[in-house]
Design a protein around this motif. Structure first.
Motif, PDB file in Angstrom:
ATOM      1  N   GLU A  79       0.964  -1.280   0.145  1.00 38.22           N
ATOM      2  CA  GLU A  79      -0.074  -0.013  -0.095  1.00 38.22           C
ATOM      3  C   GLU A  79       0.886   1.273   0.030  1.00 38.22           C
ATOM      4  N   ALA A  80       1.754   1.347   0.864  1.00 33.81           N
ATOM      5  CA  ALA A  80       2.670   2.565   1.164  1.00 33.81           C
ATOM      6  C   ALA A  80       3.309   2.776  -0.339  1.00 33.81           C
ATOM      7  N   LYS A  81       3.886   1.565  -1.158  1.00 40.03           N
ATOM      8  CA  LYS A  81       4.811   1.733  -2.403  1.00 40.03           C
ATOM      9  C   LYS A  81       3.691   2.524  -3.261  1.00 40.03           C
ATOM     10  N   ALA A  82       2.476   1.705  -3.421  1.00 32.59           N
ATOM     11  CA  ALA A  82       1.265   2.090  -4.383  1.00 32.59           C
ATOM     12  C   ALA A  82       1.010   3.497  -4.608  1.00 32.59           C
ATOM     13  N   LYS A  83       1.013   4.101  -3.104  1.00 30.81           N
ATOM     14  CA  LYS A  83       0.418   5.407  -2.943  1.00 30.81           C
ATOM     15  C   LYS A  83       1.536   6.331  -3.418  1.00 30.81           C
ATOM     16  N   GLU A  84       2.751   5.974  -3.202  1.00 34.30           N
ATOM     17  CA  GLU A  84       3.977   6.935  -3.813  1.00 34.30           C
ATOM     18  C   GLU A  84       4.148   6.736  -5.384  1.00 34.30           C
ATOM     19  N   VAL A  85       3.915   5.354  -5.868  1.00 34.25           N
ATOM     20  CA  VAL A  85       3.972   5.243  -7.367  1.00 34.25           C
ATOM     21  C   VAL A  85       2.902   6.088  -8.166  1.00 34.25           C
ATOM     22  N   ARG A  86       1.484   6.081  -7.356  1.00 36.02           N
ATOM     23  CA  ARG A  86       0.494   6.563  -7.852  1.00 36.02           C
ATOM     24  C   ARG A  86       0.714   8.349  -7.974  1.00 36.02           C
ATOM     25  N   LYS A  87       1.541   8.905  -7.076  1.00 38.13           N
ATOM     26  CA  LYS A  87       1.599  10.367  -7.310  1.00 38.13           C
ATOM     27  C   LYS A  87       2.615  10.618  -8.470  1.00 38.13           C
ATOM     28  N   ILE A  88       3.460   9.877  -8.734  1.00 35.22           N
ATOM     29  CA  ILE A  88       4.522   9.855  -9.894  1.00 35.22           C
ATOM     30  C   ILE A  88       3.663   9.797 -11.197  1.00 35.22           C
ATOM     31  N   ALA A  89       2.985   8.565 -11.281  1.00 33.98           N
ATOM     32  CA  ALA A  89       2.451   8.038 -12.503  1.00 33.98           C
ATOM     33  C   ALA A  89       1.246   8.907 -12.945  1.00 33.98           C
ATOM     34  N   GLU A  90       0.485   9.628 -11.965  1.00 29.56           N
ATOM     35  CA  GLU A  90      -0.671  10.521 -12.136  1.00 29.56           C
ATOM     36  C   GLU A  90       0.058  11.951 -12.763  1.00 29.56           C
ATOM     37  N   GLY A  91       1.160  12.534 -12.308  1.00 28.91           N
ATOM     38  CA  GLY A  91       1.791  13.301 -12.718  1.00 28.91           C
ATOM     39  C   GLY A  91       2.222  13.334 -14.285  1.00 28.91           C
ATOM     40  N   LEU A  92       2.663  12.091 -14.721  1.00 30.72           N
ATOM     41  CA  LEU A  92       3.124  11.823 -15.808  1.00 30.72           C
ATOM     42  C   LEU A  92       2.160  11.681 -16.977  1.00 30.72           C
ATOM     43  N   ILE A  93       0.981  11.055 -16.727  1.00 30.23           N
ATOM     44  CA  ILE A  93      -0.297  11.093 -17.100  1.00 30.23           C
ATOM     45  C   ILE A  93      -0.933  12.243 -17.674  1.00 30.23           C
ATOM     46  N   ALA A  94      -0.864  13.156 -16.373  1.00 27.70           N
ATOM     47  CA  ALA A  94      -1.432  14.738 -16.571  1.00 27.70           C
ATOM     48  C   ALA A  94      -0.480  15.443 -17.673  1.00 27.70           C
ATOM     49  N   LEU A  95       0.811  15.211 -17.605  1.00 33.28           N
ATOM     50  CA  LEU A  95       1.544  15.948 -18.467  1.00 33.28           C
ATOM     51  C   LEU A  95       1.269  15.578 -19.751  1.00 33.28           C
ATOM     52  N   ALA A  96       1.016  13.968 -19.972  1.00 33.40           N
ATOM     53  CA  ALA A  96       0.768  13.700 -21.465  1.00 33.40           C
ATOM     54  C   ALA A  96      -0.626  14.129 -22.052  1.00 33.40           C
ATOM     55  N   VAL A  97      -1.550  14.343 -20.920  1.00 36.82           N
ATOM     56  CA  VAL A  97      -2.773  14.857 -21.372  1.00 36.82           C
ATOM     57  C   VAL A  97      -2.756  16.459 -21.880  1.00 36.82           C
ATOM     58  N   LYS A  98      -1.925  17.175 -21.108  1.00 32.12           N
ATOM     59  CA  LYS A  98      -1.760  18.319 -21.201  1.00 32.12           C
ATOM     60  C   LYS A  98      -0.932  18.514 -22.701  1.00 32.12           C
ATOM     61  N   GLU A  99      -0.146  17.902 -23.007  1.00 28.69           N
ATOM     62  CA  GLU A  99       0.573  17.989 -24.324  1.00 28.69           C
ATOM     63  C   GLU A  99       0.358  17.159 -25.304  1.00 28.69           C
ATOM     64  N   LYS A 100      -0.773  16.580 -25.399  1.00 30.40           N
ATOM     65  CA  LYS A 100      -0.934  15.290 -26.535  1.00 30.40           C
ATOM     66  C   LYS A 100      -1.057  15.861 -27.730  1.00 30.40           C
ATOM     67  N   ASP A 101      -1.592  17.222 -28.079  1.00 32.19           N
ATOM     68  CA  ASP A 101      -1.859  17.629 -29.478  1.00 32.19           C
ATOM     69  C   ASP A 101      -0.986  18.593 -29.674  1.00 32.19           C
ATOM     70  N   ASN A 102       0.479  18.929 -29.064  1.00 32.32           N
ATOM     71  CA  ASN A 102       1.349  20.008 -29.276  1.00 32.32           C
ATOM     72  C   ASN A 102       2.348  19.601 -30.080  1.00 32.32           C
TER      73      ASN A 102
END
Length: 178
Positions: free
Chosen positions: A35-58
């Motif tokens: 659980e502890a590792k998952a919560k840390e991994v979630r932070k990083i992964a969601e940041g990367l996906i948010a970056l991908a969503v923001k720049e997908k058509d750029n």
């Protein structure tokens, strides 16, 4: 309150662990971890996906001409004798490529700082170096995940508890992309 969990490891071990788990999550779609590792991994992964969503058509599409070696039916380069030497024959081909805008290029580099390179080995020709291929996870983030999560405002991952681990009774969870 701390900004992150130390996970009982030194900083270089922790960074390597989190990078490998984020890479595995984005490549496979889900991972089983504590659980502890998952919560840390979630932070990083969601940041990367948010970056991908923001720049997908750029990006802009650009036509370029490239010299490509001519190949025969076996996939080997065609050679021609010129002045007593064997020389490879090249054809000129026009290609359309995606040229990243500066902010997308920056986002790509930010993602590459976190993600490890992934090589895909086919099961049929296991152990053959020729059959392996490099997977472009950053392109997968922009093309697949960017398009998939474009209408969603965060919350790209889900943590599902599956019970205590047999060895040390640590709470195990499945971290998956929604």
């Amino acid at each position: 309150m701390a900004k992150y969990r130390k996970l009982g490891r030194t900083s270089d071990q922790r960074k390597a662990l989190l990078r490998s788990q984020v890479t595995a999550l984005l490549y496979n779609g889900k991972i089983v971890t504590t659980e502890a590792k998952a919560k840390e991994v979630r932070k990083i992964a969601e940041g990367l996906i948010a970056l991908a969503v923001k720049e997908k058509d750029n990006f802009e599409t650009v036509k370029v001409t490239a010299k490509v070696a001519r190949k025969d039916k076996d996939g080997k380069r065609v050679k021609e004798v010129v002045d007593g030497k064997k020389v490879t024959v090249y054809d000129t081909v026009e290609k359309e490529i995606k040229k990243d805008m500066p902010s997308r290029l920056h986002a790509r580099r930010q993602m590459l700082k976190v993600l490890y390179p992934v090589t895909e080995v086919p099961a049929t020709a296991a152990g053959r170096k020729k059959a392996t291929k490099e997977v472009d996870l950053v392109a997968k983030l922009f093309d697949e995940y960017g398009a998939k999560y474009a209408s969603r405002n965060g919350g790209y991952t889900r943590i599902v508890k599956i019970g205590p681990r047999k060895g040390d009774a640590a709470m195990e969870v499945v971290l998956e992309l929604v």
